[in-house]
Design an enzyme around this catalytic site. Structure first.
Site, PDB file in Angstrom:
ATOM      1  N   PRO A  36       0.818  -1.221   0.000  1.00 49.27           N
ATOM      2  CA  PRO A  36       0.000   0.000   0.000  1.00 49.27           C
ATOM      3  C   PRO A  36       0.851   1.269   0.000  1.00 49.27           C
ATOM      4  CG  PRO A  36      -0.738  -1.532   1.689  1.00 49.27           C
ATOM      5  CD  PRO A  36       0.589  -2.042   1.183  1.00 49.27           C
ATOM      6  N   GLU A  60       1.507  -8.107   8.511  1.00 51.06           N
ATOM      7  CA  GLU A  60       1.448  -6.630   8.551  1.00 51.06           C
ATOM      8  C   GLU A  60       2.295  -6.010   7.456  1.00 51.06           C
ATOM      9  OE1 GLU A  60      -1.270  -7.201  10.799  1.00 51.06           O
ATOM     10  OE2 GLU A  60      -0.768  -5.085  10.436  1.00 51.06           O
ATOM     11  N   ARG A  94      -1.088  -8.505 -21.145  1.00 56.40           N
ATOM     12  CA  ARG A  94      -1.938  -8.225 -22.320  1.00 56.40           C
ATOM     13  C   ARG A  94      -1.369  -7.105 -23.191  1.00 56.40           C
ATOM     14  NH1 ARG A  94      -5.174  -4.185 -21.965  1.00 56.40           N
ATOM     15  NH2 ARG A  94      -6.888  -5.030 -23.207  1.00 56.40           N
ATOM     16  N   ASP A 139      -7.492   0.445 -25.837  1.00 57.34           N
ATOM     17  CA  ASP A 139      -7.872   0.228 -24.424  1.00 57.34           C
ATOM     18  C   ASP A 139      -8.414   1.495 -23.790  1.00 57.34           C
ATOM     19  OD1 ASP A 139      -5.208  -1.939 -23.218  1.00 57.34           O
ATOM     20  OD2 ASP A 139      -7.194  -2.344 -24.032  1.00 57.34           O
TER      21      ASP A 139
HETATM   22  C1  4FV Z   1      -1.358  -4.110  -1.291  1.00 58.27           C
HETATM   23  C2  4FV Z   1      -1.972  -3.080  -2.008  1.00 58.27           C
HETATM   24  C3  4FV Z   1      -1.722  -4.550   0.059  1.00 58.27           C
HETATM   25  C4  4FV Z   1      -0.504  -5.030   3.060  1.00 58.27           C
HETATM   26  C5  4FV Z   1      -0.188  -5.918   4.193  1.00 58.27           C
HETATM   27  C6  4FV Z   1      -0.493  -7.248   2.233  1.00 58.27           C
HETATM   28  C7  4FV Z   1      -1.111  -5.909   2.016  1.00 58.27           C
HETATM   29  C8  4FV Z   1      -0.200  -7.327   3.685  1.00 58.27           C
HETATM   30  N1  4FV Z   1      -0.387  -4.621  -2.049  1.00 58.27           N
HETATM   31  N2  4FV Z   1      -1.343  -3.011  -3.220  1.00 58.27           N
HETATM   32  N3  4FV Z   1      -3.003  -2.287  -1.645  1.00 58.27           N
HETATM   33  N4  4FV Z   1      -0.856  -5.413   0.658  1.00 58.27           N
HETATM   34  O1  4FV Z   1      -2.739  -4.128   0.618  1.00 58.27           O
HETATM   35  O2  4FV Z   1      -0.401  -3.940  -3.216  1.00 58.27           O
HETATM   36  O3  4FV Z   1       1.081  -7.872   3.852  1.00 58.27           O
END
Ligand code: 4FV
Length: 247
Positions: free
Chosen positions: A88, A115, A153, A168
């Site tokens: 995130p 986490e 793609r 697209d």
């Molecule tokens: C996430 C996202 C995501 C965070 C903690 C996996 C999680 C757990 N990955 N974009 N949004 N990952 O939420 O890519 O480890």
């Protein structure tokens, strides 16, 4: 293009590799894919890949050693590949980024769990940190699948006829035009006559108007960011005059 996914759940990718355009791209060797179990790089016999967070608090953190071992091994096998941590905290993924990544030779996709991963991995062993959106998943695997799908793609030859990806949504900063197929009459609802006319120029114009209208109604934020060409300005001016005469 080579995709190496690092995850503690490699089996999650089996159905993903085995269906649709991804399956065909693998069969046609347009992409090479492998899902590697991070546990195989854990030193202890219980193959532990997580531990409690320094500073206390709830949840667990992915340990750096197994991740570092898995990443370094993958880089050795694919020296041209770029390493991506799905998290995130990353740059939010979009079509332009998909086009950037599709030009690379390979991607090593690190899927976090718990986490998240020890920060020293993100700092020292990752080329890009990418997020698929401002929400929290239980793991990075689904994010990795989304990235592989959107990038694959765009690889020439993957979609039937090279032209497909160019039309697209987002390729030209607009949403895609409306699509119709048989039957001509569906529950009393017809199809725009121009699409049945065979007049390719008129169909192209209609599709551009459809894209502009849908983008204006559904994602006007995209129009704010887009440099409009002369034809698009003409169409918007035409609507502006129509609307102005109405009020
Ligand atoms: C996430 C996202 C995501 C965070 C903690 C996996 C999680 C757990 N990955 N974009 N949004 N990952 O939420 O890519 O480890």
């Amino acid at each position: 293009m080579k995709f190496v996914v690092l995850t503690i759940f490699p089996e999650m990718f089996d159905p993903f590799w085995a269906h649709g355009i991804i399956r065909k791209a693998i069969e046609d060797q347009r992409i090479l894919t492998s899902a590697v179990n991070i546990r195989d790089y854990a030193a202890d016999r219980h193959q532990v890949t997580d531990d409690r967070p320094y500073g206390g608090g709830s949840g667990m953190v992915m340990k750096p050693e197994p991740l570092a071992g898995a990443i370094r091994d993958a880089v050795q096998r694919a020296p041209q590949a770029k390493t991506v941590l799905l998290s995130p905290q990353g740059r939010v993924f979009n079509q332009a980024m998909a086009q950037e990544l599709a030009a690379l030779e390979g991607l090593i996709l690190v899927c976090g769990r718990y986490e998240g991963v020890d920060e020293r991995i993100a700092d020292d062993l990752v080329d890009y940190e990418i997020s698929i959106g401002d929400f929290v998943l239980t793991g990075g695997e689904l994010a990795a699948m989304i990235l592989v799908d959107a990038v694959t793609r765009l690889i020439p030859g993957v979609l039937g006829g090279d032209k497909a990806a160019e039309t697209d949504s987002f390729a030209d900063g607009l949403l895609e035009h409306a699509h119709y197929t048989r039957p001509r009459d569906f529950e009393g609802r017809g199809v725009p006559e121009v699409l049945l006319s065979g007049h390719h120029r008129e169909i192209e114009n209609w599709r551009l108007e459809s894209s502009l209208m849908r983008t204006l109604l559904k994602r006007s934020d995209l129009l704010d960011k887009k440099a409009l060409n002369r034809q698009e300005v003409e169409i918007l001016n035409k609507w502006y005059r129509v609307i102005k005469n109405l009020i």
